[in-house]
Structures are given as structure tokens and as C-alpha cells.
Design a protein around this motif. Sequence first.
Motif, mmCIF file in Angstrom:
data_model
loop_
_atom_site.group_PDB
_atom_site.id
_atom_site.type_symbol
_atom_site.label_atom_id
_atom_site.label_comp_id
_atom_site.label_asym_id
_atom_site.label_seq_id
_atom_site.Cartn_x
_atom_site.Cartn_y
_atom_site.Cartn_z
ATOM 1 N N ARG A 101 5.589 -10.869 -13.652
ATOM 2 C CA ARG A 101 6.177 -11.003 -12.308
ATOM 3 C C ARG A 101 6.278 -12.482 -11.994
ATOM 4 O O ARG A 101 5.349 -13.254 -12.279
ATOM 5 C CB ARG A 101 5.306 -10.309 -11.274
ATOM 6 C CG ARG A 101 5.761 -10.632 -9.859
ATOM 7 C CD ARG A 101 5.094 -9.789 -8.830
ATOM 8 N NE ARG A 101 5.543 -8.399 -8.913
ATOM 9 C CZ ARG A 101 5.233 -7.475 -8.013
ATOM 10 N NH1 ARG A 101 4.482 -7.782 -6.981
ATOM 11 N NH2 ARG A 101 5.673 -6.240 -8.148
ATOM 12 N N GLN A 132 9.551 -0.206 -11.000
ATOM 13 C CA GLN A 132 9.417 0.490 -9.718
ATOM 14 C C GLN A 132 10.449 1.627 -9.677
ATOM 15 O O GLN A 132 10.162 2.723 -9.187
ATOM 16 C CB GLN A 132 9.619 -0.478 -8.549
ATOM 17 C CG GLN A 132 9.487 0.187 -7.185
ATOM 18 C CD GLN A 132 8.117 0.794 -6.910
ATOM 19 O OE1 GLN A 132 7.102 0.173 -7.166
ATOM 20 N NE2 GLN A 132 8.084 2.032 -6.415
ATOM 21 N N ARG A 224 10.126 -3.035 3.129
ATOM 22 C CA ARG A 224 9.723 -4.055 4.100
ATOM 23 C C ARG A 224 10.715 -5.211 4.070
ATOM 24 O O ARG A 224 11.392 -5.436 3.050
ATOM 25 C CB ARG A 224 8.297 -4.552 3.812
ATOM 26 C CG ARG A 224 8.200 -5.506 2.667
ATOM 27 C CD ARG A 224 6.784 -5.959 2.346
ATOM 28 N NE ARG A 224 6.817 -6.578 1.032
ATOM 29 C CZ ARG A 224 6.963 -7.882 0.809
ATOM 30 N NH1 ARG A 224 7.034 -8.734 1.814
ATOM 31 N NH2 ARG A 224 7.034 -8.356 -0.419
HETATM 32 C C1 NCD Z 1 7.535 -4.242 -4.275
HETATM 33 C C2 NCD Z 1 7.817 -5.591 -4.902
HETATM 34 O O1 NCD Z 1 6.908 -6.292 -5.326
HETATM 35 O O2 NCD Z 1 8.992 -5.902 -4.991
HETATM 36 N N1 NCD Z 1 6.212 -3.850 -4.441
HETATM 37 C C3 NCD Z 1 5.880 -3.140 -5.545
HETATM 38 O O3 NCD Z 1 6.001 -3.602 -6.645
HETATM 39 N N2 NCD Z 1 5.502 -1.868 -5.375
HETATM 40 C C4 NCD Z 1 8.010 -4.122 -2.894
HETATM 41 C C5 NCD Z 1 7.635 -5.194 -1.912
HETATM 42 O O4 NCD Z 1 6.886 -6.114 -2.222
HETATM 43 O O5 NCD Z 1 8.116 -5.089 -0.796
#
Ligand code: NCD
Length: 350
Positions: A101, A132, A224
Amino acid sequence: MRHIISFEDISPDEWARLYGLTLDIIARPGDYARSCAGRVMAALFYEPSTRTNFSFQAAMQRLGGGVIGFSDPSVTSASKGETMRDTMIMVSGYSDSIVMRHPCAGAAKAASLYSSCPVINAGDGGHFHPTQTLTDLAAITRLRGGLRGMSVGICGDLKYGRTVHSLITALARFEDVTLHLISPRQLACPKYLRVFMQQRKMRFYEVTNLEAALGSLDVLYMTRIQRERFDDPKEYDRLKGVYVLTARKLSLAKGDLLILHPLPRVDEINPDVDGDPRAKYFFQAETGMYARMALLLELTALPKLTPERDYTETGRLCRNPGCITFREDYLPFLEENGRCVYCDYSLKGD
Ligand code: NCD
């Protein structure tokens, strides 16, 4: 299937196989407890994470494999100025898969150019988050058997929400899906995705009003507002809290609606929704761990490869300041159909 940079890297047949494997792991977890024994997964988290990082780590451990990695880049040599290229050459020598990430769009693609093992994109800036989507599709399929004919509402930050972008590309594969893209105009989905939806002849409506769309939906995917992606904090302050799903509003919705959210939530789903049988976001998160087990099982078994690594034409081409080419300036020029191959930004100035 090798590197998983976008959901497009998983073919429909591979998705079907992964889903079948996910169900089998859920039914007979003990049979898989040693399946990745002797294998190592590296989790390189240059940006905060709870679910994705922990679910990948838990997935590998449940398969009997080992995990190395970090969740705070300030404790790594990146903080000493090491290039991503060198980090990838080294870490891929230590491991059988890399879960990464990063705050820059295109980072996973860039990493994959130098890695001798599969790179899994666990979120690259506001661009993509394919695992995801694996989670989302697996959860919907477990609950409803598939997506054919569904009306799917995606609500919130469609501009910066990487889970949204990956989900949209995946939904193109399912027949007769109608998309309701619900966002303030300032947070509408990026142009490259609008072009993608038009090219794939997807049926989609871009609207601003959640309540007006709610009654027609089979799935509502809340997201969000992505505060960390805003250049101007005042703009975030203006837009935060724009959509809040409450138990009261749900009286407008179908009785068999599925309410999903990639999580973490801020205030877009009121906790008074949690007790509603239609709220499935925690089920979704748990499903994600099993889907990631299936993915790791497939990818960590692949043989090592030696990528080319020595590219001659280097230098920045992209104009998106959030693109990885702004941070790692040795990366090769790569464009496809007028778009940056790393972050999908249009290079034509439109
Ligand atoms: C998401 C992300 O990191 O993009 N979270 C996740 O991986 N479940 C969503 C988010 O951060 O809003």
C-alpha cells in the motif's frame, strides 16, 4: 494471473476459481492450514491500514506461511532515501508475494517492474484497490449468489475512493447491472472511469441525492470522504458529512438491500444502522480475509521471475502530481492509449 495491480488482472475464469476456493476455505479451513508452509509474504504498508494489512497477515498465517513487513515507512530505509526499485529487488528476493500500500497512484505498478515475485496492490493513492473488490464481490456473491441484474448504488467520495474505482471496473463484467453513482459534483468519479463505463456500455447514472436513489437499490456501497487526499482542508470541511445513512432513512430502502462499506467508516453510516439485518459491512470484512487466503494460495505458488529492470527511457511523463513518477523519477516512460500506465491520468491535457 501474476501481479494484481488492478481488478482487470484477474480474468473472469480466475475470479470464478478464486471464489470457489474462498468457499472451500470457509467450509474446510483445517485443510488449508499448512498450504503455504515455508512461504513468506511481505506486507509493505507505506500508508495506514487496519483491515487490509491485518486481513492479509491473518490470511497468510492461517495458511501456515510467514509474514515480514512494516506498517510505518519511517522505520525503513525508504526514510534514508532508498528507491522503491532497490526495495523491491531486495524484498522480492526474501519473499514469495508482496502486498503493498502506498500513497501515490501507480506505486504498485511501478513496484511490479522490479519485483521477482507477485505484487498485490493493497491501495495505491486514490487509484485502485483490487483486493477490496475481491472482498466486495465475494461478500455479495455469498449473500445473493451473484450480481446479475442488480442495481448498485455507490455513495460518497467517488473521486478519491480507490475501492470505488476498482469496484466499477469489476462491475463491467456482470450482465444487466445498473450503477447509481451518488456523490457531490466535486467528488464525482474520474474521467478515465467515465470513459471506461461508456466504452463498456455500462448503465450508469450520476446523481447527488442518496434518498432519491435509495428505494431502487439492491446494494448500497457507502464510502467515507477521503480526507487525506484533499489538497485544501477547507474543501474537505465543506464536504464532510454530506451523506449519512441512518436507520430512519433505511425505511425508504428495499427489505433485502445489502449495505456494504469497505471500512473504516467516519460518520457516513450511523451506528443505529448496525443492528439492521441489511447491514453487512462486518460480514464483508471477514469475507475479505478468506478471499485473500485464496489469492495468496494461488500467487505464492508461482515460480520466481527475473524482471527486465534496466529500462533506458526514464524520466517523468505524467502530469498528475499524485502519480508515483513524481516521487520515483527513474521510472520508465510508459503510456497506453494516451494514458499514464501507472496512474491512468490522461496525457492529452483533457
Ligand atoms: C479502504 C482504503 O484503504 O482505500 N479501506 C480498506 O482497505 N478497507 C477505504 C478507505 O480507507 O476509506
